[in-house]
Write a protein that holds these residues in place. Structure first.
Motif, PDB file in Angstrom:
ATOM      1  N   MET A 256      57.298 -12.806  17.450  1.00  0.00           N
ATOM      2  CA  MET A 256      56.326 -13.881  17.532  1.00  0.00           C
ATOM      3  C   MET A 256      55.745 -14.229  16.156  1.00  0.00           C
ATOM      4  O   MET A 256      55.583 -15.407  15.876  1.00  0.00           O
ATOM      5  CB  MET A 256      55.232 -13.507  18.524  1.00  0.00           C
ATOM      6  N   PRO A 257      55.422 -13.260  15.296  1.00  0.00           N
ATOM      7  CA  PRO A 257      54.915 -13.635  13.973  1.00  0.00           C
ATOM      8  C   PRO A 257      55.895 -14.514  13.194  1.00  0.00           C
ATOM      9  O   PRO A 257      55.482 -15.413  12.468  1.00  0.00           O
ATOM     10  CB  PRO A 257      54.696 -12.303  13.261  1.00  0.00           C
ATOM     11  N   GLN A 258      57.205 -14.266  13.384  1.00  0.00           N
ATOM     12  CA  GLN A 258      58.197 -15.089  12.694  1.00  0.00           C
ATOM     13  C   GLN A 258      58.149 -16.521  13.200  1.00  0.00           C
ATOM     14  O   GLN A 258      58.270 -17.475  12.428  1.00  0.00           O
ATOM     15  CB  GLN A 258      59.607 -14.523  12.898  1.00  0.00           C
ATOM     16  N   ARG A 259      57.965 -16.663  14.503  1.00  0.00           N
ATOM     17  CA  ARG A 259      57.904 -18.008  15.095  1.00  0.00           C
ATOM     18  C   ARG A 259      56.671 -18.758  14.602  1.00  0.00           C
ATOM     19  O   ARG A 259      56.734 -19.955  14.326  1.00  0.00           O
ATOM     20  CB  ARG A 259      57.903 -17.875  16.627  1.00  0.00           C
ATOM     21  N   VAL A 260      55.549 -18.048  14.469  1.00  0.00           N
ATOM     22  CA  VAL A 260      54.327 -18.680  13.943  1.00  0.00           C
ATOM     23  C   VAL A 260      54.570 -19.138  12.508  1.00  0.00           C
ATOM     24  O   VAL A 260      54.194 -20.251  12.131  1.00  0.00           O
ATOM     25  CB  VAL A 260      53.129 -17.708  14.022  1.00  0.00           C
ATOM     26  N   GLU A 261      55.201 -18.291  11.726  1.00  0.00           N
ATOM     27  CA  GLU A 261      55.498 -18.638  10.332  1.00  0.00           C
ATOM     28  C   GLU A 261      56.438 -19.843  10.260  1.00  0.00           C
ATOM     29  O   GLU A 261      56.264 -20.724   9.413  1.00  0.00           O
ATOM     30  CB  GLU A 261      56.094 -17.439   9.600  1.00  0.00           C
ATOM     31  N   GLN A 262      57.428 -19.904  11.156  1.00  0.00           N
ATOM     32  CA  GLN A 262      58.336 -21.048  11.196  1.00  0.00           C
ATOM     33  C   GLN A 262      57.575 -22.339  11.487  1.00  0.00           C
ATOM     34  O   GLN A 262      57.830 -23.380  10.880  1.00  0.00           O
ATOM     35  CB  GLN A 262      59.415 -20.841  12.260  1.00  0.00           C
ATOM     36  N   LEU A 263      56.628 -22.266  12.418  1.00  0.00           N
ATOM     37  CA  LEU A 263      55.825 -23.449  12.749  1.00  0.00           C
ATOM     38  C   LEU A 263      54.958 -23.865  11.566  1.00  0.00           C
ATOM     39  O   LEU A 263      54.799 -25.055  11.297  1.00  0.00           O
ATOM     40  CB  LEU A 263      54.954 -23.185  13.982  1.00  0.00           C
ATOM     41  N   ARG A 264      54.401 -22.903  10.868  1.00  0.00           N
ATOM     42  CA  ARG A 264      53.577 -23.225   9.693  1.00  0.00           C
ATOM     43  C   ARG A 264      54.405 -23.912   8.614  1.00  0.00           C
ATOM     44  O   ARG A 264      53.917 -24.817   7.943  1.00  0.00           O
ATOM     45  CB  ARG A 264      52.933 -21.958   9.150  1.00  0.00           C
ATOM     46  N   GLN A 265      55.629 -23.466   8.441  1.00  0.00           N
ATOM     47  CA  GLN A 265      56.494 -24.093   7.437  1.00  0.00           C
ATOM     48  C   GLN A 265      56.950 -25.480   7.885  1.00  0.00           C
ATOM     49  O   GLN A 265      57.021 -26.402   7.076  1.00  0.00           O
ATOM     50  CB  GLN A 265      57.699 -23.200   7.154  1.00  0.00           C
ATOM     51  N   ALA A 266      57.242 -25.630   9.174  1.00  0.00           N
ATOM     52  CA  ALA A 266      57.699 -26.920   9.693  1.00  0.00           C
ATOM     53  C   ALA A 266      56.582 -27.955   9.753  1.00  0.00           C
ATOM     54  O   ALA A 266      56.824 -29.159   9.625  1.00  0.00           O
ATOM     55  CB  ALA A 266      58.316 -26.740  11.077  1.00  0.00           C
ATOM     56  N   TYR A 267      55.343 -27.487   9.946  1.00  0.00           N
ATOM     57  CA  TYR A 267      54.189 -28.385  10.061  1.00  0.00           C
ATOM     58  C   TYR A 267      53.095 -27.908   9.100  1.00  0.00           C
ATOM     59  O   TYR A 267      52.062 -27.380   9.530  1.00  0.00           O
ATOM     60  CB  TYR A 267      53.651 -28.400  11.500  1.00  0.00           C
ATOM     61  N   PRO A 268      53.287 -28.074   7.789  1.00  0.00           N
ATOM     62  CA  PRO A 268      52.342 -27.507   6.817  1.00  0.00           C
ATOM     63  C   PRO A 268      50.925 -28.080   6.894  1.00  0.00           C
ATOM     64  O   PRO A 268      49.973 -27.404   6.524  1.00  0.00           O
ATOM     65  CB  PRO A 268      52.994 -27.823   5.465  1.00  0.00           C
ATOM     66  N   GLN A 269      50.779 -29.281   7.394  1.00  0.00           N
ATOM     67  CA  GLN A 269      49.450 -29.904   7.482  1.00  0.00           C
ATOM     68  C   GLN A 269      48.734 -29.577   8.791  1.00  0.00           C
ATOM     69  O   GLN A 269      47.568 -29.900   8.945  1.00  0.00           O
ATOM     70  CB  GLN A 269      49.582 -31.428   7.347  1.00  0.00           C
ATOM     71  N   ALA A 270      49.437 -28.947   9.717  1.00  0.00           N
ATOM     72  CA  ALA A 270      48.870 -28.723  11.065  1.00  0.00           C
ATOM     73  C   ALA A 270      48.276 -27.323  11.209  1.00  0.00           C
ATOM     74  O   ALA A 270      48.709 -26.367  10.562  1.00  0.00           O
ATOM     75  CB  ALA A 270      49.957 -28.920  12.119  1.00  0.00           C
ATOM     76  N   GLN A 271      47.309 -27.238  12.073  1.00  0.00           N
ATOM     77  CA  GLN A 271      46.759 -25.950  12.488  1.00  0.00           C
ATOM     78  C   GLN A 271      47.726 -25.363  13.518  1.00  0.00           C
ATOM     79  O   GLN A 271      48.227 -26.079  14.383  1.00  0.00           O
ATOM     80  CB  GLN A 271      45.386 -26.184  13.123  1.00  0.00           C
ATOM     81  N   VAL A 272      47.987 -24.050  13.457  1.00  0.00           N
ATOM     82  CA  VAL A 272      48.878 -23.392  14.408  1.00  0.00           C
ATOM     83  C   VAL A 272      48.083 -22.378  15.207  1.00  0.00           C
ATOM     84  O   VAL A 272      47.375 -21.548  14.634  1.00  0.00           O
ATOM     85  CB  VAL A 272      50.064 -22.696  13.688  1.00  0.00           C
ATOM     86  N   GLU A 273      48.165 -22.465  16.527  1.00  0.00           N
ATOM     87  CA  GLU A 273      47.484 -21.522  17.416  1.00  0.00           C
ATOM     88  C   GLU A 273      48.499 -20.900  18.358  1.00  0.00           C
ATOM     89  O   GLU A 273      49.494 -21.535  18.715  1.00  0.00           O
ATOM     90  CB  GLU A 273      46.411 -22.225  18.248  1.00  0.00           C
ATOM     91  N   VAL A 274      48.216 -19.660  18.786  1.00  0.00           N
ATOM     92  CA  VAL A 274      49.067 -18.982  19.755  1.00  0.00           C
ATOM     93  C   VAL A 274      48.270 -18.835  21.044  1.00  0.00           C
ATOM     94  O   VAL A 274      47.170 -18.275  21.050  1.00  0.00           O
ATOM     95  CB  VAL A 274      49.519 -17.597  19.246  1.00  0.00           C
ATOM     96  N   TRP A 275      48.816 -19.351  22.123  1.00  0.00           N
ATOM     97  CA  TRP A 275      48.207 -19.277  23.448  1.00  0.00           C
ATOM     98  C   TRP A 275      49.176 -18.557  24.378  1.00  0.00           C
ATOM     99  O   TRP A 275      50.362 -18.435  24.081  1.00  0.00           O
ATOM    100  CB  TRP A 275      47.943 -20.683  23.992  1.00  0.00           C
ATOM    101  N   ALA A 276      48.673 -18.127  25.516  1.00  0.00           N
ATOM    102  CA  ALA A 276      49.501 -17.509  26.550  1.00  0.00           C
ATOM    103  C   ALA A 276      49.230 -18.224  27.865  1.00  0.00           C
ATOM    104  O   ALA A 276      48.149 -18.787  28.071  1.00  0.00           O
ATOM    105  CB  ALA A 276      49.191 -16.026  26.666  1.00  0.00           C
ATOM    106  N   PHE A 277      50.217 -18.191  28.764  1.00  0.00           N
ATOM    107  CA  PHE A 277      50.092 -18.898  30.047  1.00  0.00           C
ATOM    108  C   PHE A 277      50.681 -18.051  31.166  1.00  0.00           C
ATOM    109  O   PHE A 277      51.700 -17.384  30.996  1.00  0.00           O
ATOM    110  CB  PHE A 277      50.847 -20.227  29.985  1.00  0.00           C
ATOM    111  N   ASP A 278      50.039 -18.102  32.321  1.00  0.00           N
ATOM    112  CA  ASP A 278      50.579 -17.466  33.516  1.00  0.00           C
ATOM    113  C   ASP A 278      49.997 -18.144  34.749  1.00  0.00           C
ATOM    114  O   ASP A 278      48.917 -18.735  34.698  1.00  0.00           O
ATOM    115  CB  ASP A 278      50.242 -15.975  33.535  1.00  0.00           C
ATOM    116  N   GLU A 279      50.745 -18.049  35.862  1.00  0.00           N
ATOM    117  CA  GLU A 279      50.245 -18.534  37.143  1.00  0.00           C
ATOM    118  C   GLU A 279      49.807 -17.329  37.974  1.00  0.00           C
ATOM    119  O   GLU A 279      50.339 -16.239  37.818  1.00  0.00           O
ATOM    120  CB  GLU A 279      51.323 -19.270  37.948  1.00  0.00           C
ATOM    121  N   HIS A 280      48.850 -17.572  38.851  1.00  0.00           N
ATOM    122  CA  HIS A 280      48.335 -16.512  39.718  1.00  0.00           C
ATOM    123  C   HIS A 280      48.186 -17.093  41.124  1.00  0.00           C
ATOM    124  O   HIS A 280      47.517 -18.108  41.300  1.00  0.00           O
ATOM    125  CB  HIS A 280      46.987 -16.033  39.170  1.00  0.00           C
TER     126      HIS A 280
END
Length: 188
Positions: free
Chosen positions: A1-25
């Motif tokens: 996951m840290p690699q994916r966050v870093e990839q997003l930061r490089q692909a979108y240098p001007q954007a804020q990057v956040e990590v969220w999680a999702f599940d149904e209950h």
């Protein structure tokens, strides 16, 4: 996951990057029974009427901040998942200025070809059979509290109680953070 966050930061240098999680209950008219305290010599009673009608709580959480978004929907499917993603993307402000990496499980309706991922949302699938890695999985304990050892006459009464609980939880980011920020979940 840290690699994916870093990839997003490089692909979108001007954007804020956040990590969220999702599940149904899944929640329904079949009661959630838990142990309760009783005076010595007395037996506690719980009214139970098994009925198999369900609602689904779609929960999105940002473990770092404790921010959460909740949706109560009638079922799980690709159509409802697409709708939930749209509502979440809008509520979280995903887009050109904010990229969200959404950690989800590999349910069939999450991986289907018909899934429409909104702009600014990037899906990260967990490995199979790994619910312990999913922070949003723990939100079920919190959402269940007002439903435990209670019988509801219909889904509307259940939904009203559940909606009230979700509003309460949304105002409790520290509690949410305490339940969802795992020690290994890296800082963004």
């Amino acid at each position: 996951m840290p690699q994916r966050v870093e990839q997003l930061r490089q692909a979108y240098p001007q954007a804020q990057v956040e990590v969220w999680a999702f599940d149904e209950h899944r929640l329904g008219l079949k009661p959630i029974i838990r142990k309760v305290w009783a005076k010595r010599g007395q037996r506690p009673s719980a009214v139970v009427q098994h009925r198999y009608q369900w609602l689904y709580l779609y929960a999105f959480v940002c473990p770092h901040t404790g921010q959460s978004e909740w949706l109560i929907l009638p079922r799980v499917s690709v159509v409802w998942f697409n709708q939930a993603l749209q509502v979440f993307a809008q509520a979280a402000g995903a887009g050109a200025d904010k990229q969200i990496l959404l950690v989800i499980d590999g349910a069939g309706w999450h991986r289907a070809k018909q899934v429409v991922v909104p702009e600014g949302i990037h899906l990260e699938f967990l490995p199979p059979y790994s619910p312990e890695l999913q922070p949003a999985e723990r939100l079920g304990q919190l959402s269940d509290e007002p439903l435990v050892n209670r019988k509801f006459d219909d889904l509307d009464a259940l939904e009203e109680t559940l909606a009230s609980r979700c509003l309460t939880l949304s105002a409790m980011p520290q509690t949410i953070r305490g339940h969802t920020l795992f020690h290994w979940w890296k800082e963004e």
